[in-house]
Design an enzyme around this catalytic site. Sequence first.
Site, short mmCIF file in Angstrom:
data_model
loop_
_atom_site.label_atom_id
_atom_site.label_comp_id
_atom_site.label_asym_id
_atom_site.label_seq_id
_atom_site.Cartn_x
_atom_site.Cartn_y
_atom_site.Cartn_z
CG ASP A 43 19.55 20.00 16.71
OD1 ASP A 43 18.83 20.20 15.80
OD2 ASP A 43 20.68 20.93 16.56
CG HIS A 64 24.61 21.20 9.42
ND1 HIS A 64 25.49 20.66 10.57
CD2 HIS A 64 24.36 22.42 9.99
CE1 HIS A 64 25.62 21.32 11.42
NE2 HIS A 64 25.03 22.47 11.12
CE1 TYR A 88 26.10 21.87 15.12
CE2 TYR A 88 24.71 20.89 16.47
CZ TYR A 88 24.66 21.71 15.57
OH TYR A 88 23.79 22.46 15.39
CE LYS A 129 21.04 20.46 12.95
NZ LYS A 129 21.72 20.58 14.39
#
Length: 284
Positions: free
Chosen positions: A45, A108, A50, A75
């Site tokens: 994930d 997200h 990120y 996302k």
Amino acid sequence: MNNTITLNDGIKIPAVGFGTFLIPPDGSTYKAVREALDAGYRHIDTATAYYNEEEVGRAVRDSGIPREEVFITSKLWVSHFGYDRAKLGIERSLKKLGMDYIDLYLVHQPYGDVLGAWKAMEEAKAEGKLRSIGVSNMTPKIWNSLVPQFGVMPSVNQIECNPFSQQKAIREIMAENDVKVECWGPLGQGSKDLLMNEAIRSIGERYGKNVGQVILRFEVQEGMIVLPKSTNPERIKSNLDIFDFTLTDDEMAAIRALDTGKTKHDPDAPGVGEYLINNYPIND
Ligand code: A2P
């Protein structure tokens, strides 16, 4: 080794995924993902925000495991909401990952032009670029204001969830449409209170399992998908080693009773959307 759950669109997803939030893109993500794949994880994930999609993609390629055997989630960030921007955001994720499809793609955070973004995601799903699409951080209030306007029902809602924060209200709404819960922070983001909880520890002793394993097992037995994260090779391994024991009804009830009804993150709080946009900039 890893149980599989079928989503409401027929896509199969491994119940335990490896979370990569806050693992930096300085080689640490690459190393942790290789470690996770070696340990048997087949579900990773990541997210645009990120900043580590590139290392995730490289780790999957270098592992030599066929692409179709690894389930990848990424996302769309708020900087790419709205229909036209979302199209670019999806292409950006595909490019960073170095993949021609993503197994699951999520909105997200539920702020800004989510409806436009969702339309672009529905189209990318129809084109086969995204196999499944879902949302994240939706409370009952946000869910009820947006999801009834969607053309395609989300397959998942990825939310903060752990034994102290069991999210009963949104889970009831999601169950009506067979939308699966994905737990972010399934170990309470390393919360000492949770990881040293005496009731959970004593349950684990009966099975020779540590607190983290009992928590993850509880969540999976509740029908949820869990995304534990760790950069410690032993914990990466142990967090997946939860499929050789089953909690009894009484043990499940004892852990259900630990719910406080509260969460650390409140998506309904004023200013959250602005805070996120300002603090996680995506400039390309
Ligand atoms: P570490 O990387 O040193 O293992 P969450 O998945 O809920 O966000 O929690 C992640 C945090 O919990 C990280 O700080 C991680 O630290 C720690 N952690 C991960 N797995 C375990 C475990 N099985 N027992 C205790 N702490 C864990």
